[in-house]
Design a protein around this motif. Structure first.
Motif, PDB file in Angstrom:
ATOM      1  N   PRO A  28       9.728  11.306  30.228  1.00 38.85           N
ATOM      2  CA  PRO A  28       8.744  10.602  29.404  1.00 38.85           C
ATOM      3  C   PRO A  28       8.955   9.088  29.360  1.00 38.85           C
ATOM      4  O   PRO A  28       7.991   8.337  29.295  1.00 38.85           O
ATOM      5  CB  PRO A  28       8.927  11.212  28.012  1.00 38.85           C
ATOM      6  CG  PRO A  28       9.647  12.487  28.211  1.00 38.85           C
ATOM      7  CD  PRO A  28      10.432  12.355  29.477  1.00 38.85           C
ATOM      8  N   ARG A  32       6.263   6.240  30.461  1.00 39.11           N
ATOM      9  CA  ARG A  32       5.777   5.624  29.222  1.00 39.11           C
ATOM     10  C   ARG A  32       4.662   4.614  29.427  1.00 39.11           C
ATOM     11  O   ARG A  32       3.627   4.662  28.772  1.00 39.11           O
ATOM     12  CB  ARG A  32       6.959   4.964  28.511  1.00 39.11           C
ATOM     13  CG  ARG A  32       6.598   4.242  27.256  1.00 39.11           C
ATOM     14  CD  ARG A  32       7.834   3.651  26.634  1.00 39.11           C
ATOM     15  NE  ARG A  32       7.476   2.878  25.464  1.00 39.11           N
ATOM     16  CZ  ARG A  32       8.290   2.038  24.883  1.00 39.11           C
ATOM     17  NH1 ARG A  32       9.518   1.875  25.345  1.00 39.11           N
ATOM     18  NH2 ARG A  32       7.898   1.361  23.841  1.00 39.11           N
ATOM     19  N   GLY A  37       3.685   8.593  28.762  1.00 40.62           N
ATOM     20  CA  GLY A  37       4.882   9.432  28.746  1.00 40.62           C
ATOM     21  C   GLY A  37       4.672  10.881  29.122  1.00 40.62           C
ATOM     22  O   GLY A  37       5.559  11.706  28.934  1.00 40.62           O
ATOM     23  N   HIS A  38       3.529  11.208  29.684  1.00 39.95           N
ATOM     24  CA  HIS A  38       3.234  12.594  30.063  1.00 39.95           C
ATOM     25  C   HIS A  38       3.778  12.901  31.459  1.00 39.95           C
ATOM     26  O   HIS A  38       3.581  12.129  32.391  1.00 39.95           O
ATOM     27  CB  HIS A  38       1.729  12.843  30.040  1.00 39.95           C
ATOM     28  CG  HIS A  38       1.113  12.520  28.712  1.00 39.95           C
ATOM     29  ND1 HIS A  38       1.325  13.285  27.591  1.00 39.95           N
ATOM     30  CD2 HIS A  38       0.340  11.479  28.328  1.00 39.95           C
ATOM     31  CE1 HIS A  38       0.682  12.753  26.573  1.00 39.95           C
ATOM     32  NE2 HIS A  38       0.075  11.644  26.988  1.00 39.95           N
TER      33      HIS A  38
END
Length: 180
Positions: A28, A32, A37-38
């Motif tokens: 993440p 970011r 952050g996925h």
């Protein structure tokens, strides 16, 4: 083609790097400033590989390069024409774009700067590019430091999808003045 610096080896990306790319894009903190952050799904990375590898068909040393130290995957850098994927139209995106993504444990060791400098030198001295630029979110202080330490200077601040972005750049003429 590969490049070696004092501590790093830059080599072409291959389909065998998918697992390392998935691990990199699963952190993440690494993601970011890219997507909030996925993690990026394995399928998406696998589907992107033909596009990433297609740069090598041009034969001009542009594309994506794995960054290794002591045989360990640290991340990647790219040295490519800008994708032309959207606004703003008033920002100068001529030349070659440089970008990087490293594992968090590699941050703060100067690896991104070292890899970028190697590609910038090769770009101006061997490939013959006229301008190198990089962009990031204005809030990404770490990435901005890498750009500055790599020799690029701040040339623009703009908004992309409502978020402040910055561009850093260096021309071949500026490079020659600094390194003659």
């Amino acid at each position: 083609m590969h490049l070696e610096t004092g501590r790093l080896r830059l080599r072409r990306l291959t389909v065998d790097d998918v697992d390392d790319l998935v691990e990199l894009d699963s952190d993440p903190e690494v993601m970011r400033y890219l997507n909030g952050g996925h993690p990026r799904p394995r399928e998406r990375i696998r589907d992107m590989m033909p596009h990433l590898l297609a740069y090598y068909e041009r034969g001009d040393d542009l594309g994506y390069w794995v960054v290794e130290a002591g045989g360990k995957f640290l991340g990647w850098v790219f040295f490519r024409p800008h994708r032309g994927d959207g606004p703003p139209v008033d920002v100068d995106r001529s030349g070659i774009e440089i970008g990087y993504r490293l594992r968090r444990e590699a941050w703060g060791n100067g690896y991104a700067t070292e890899a970028c400098r190697a590609l910038i030198v090769r770009g101006f001295d061997v490939v013959g590019v006229t301008r190198v630029f990089a962009e990031t979110m204005a809030a990404n202080a770490g990435s901005r430091r890498v750009m500055e330490k790599s020799g690029l200077r701040h040339v623009a601040t703009f908004s992309l999808d409502g978020a402040p972005e910055v561009q850093y750049a260096l021309t071949g003429a500026e490079w020659r003045k600094l390194h003659v």
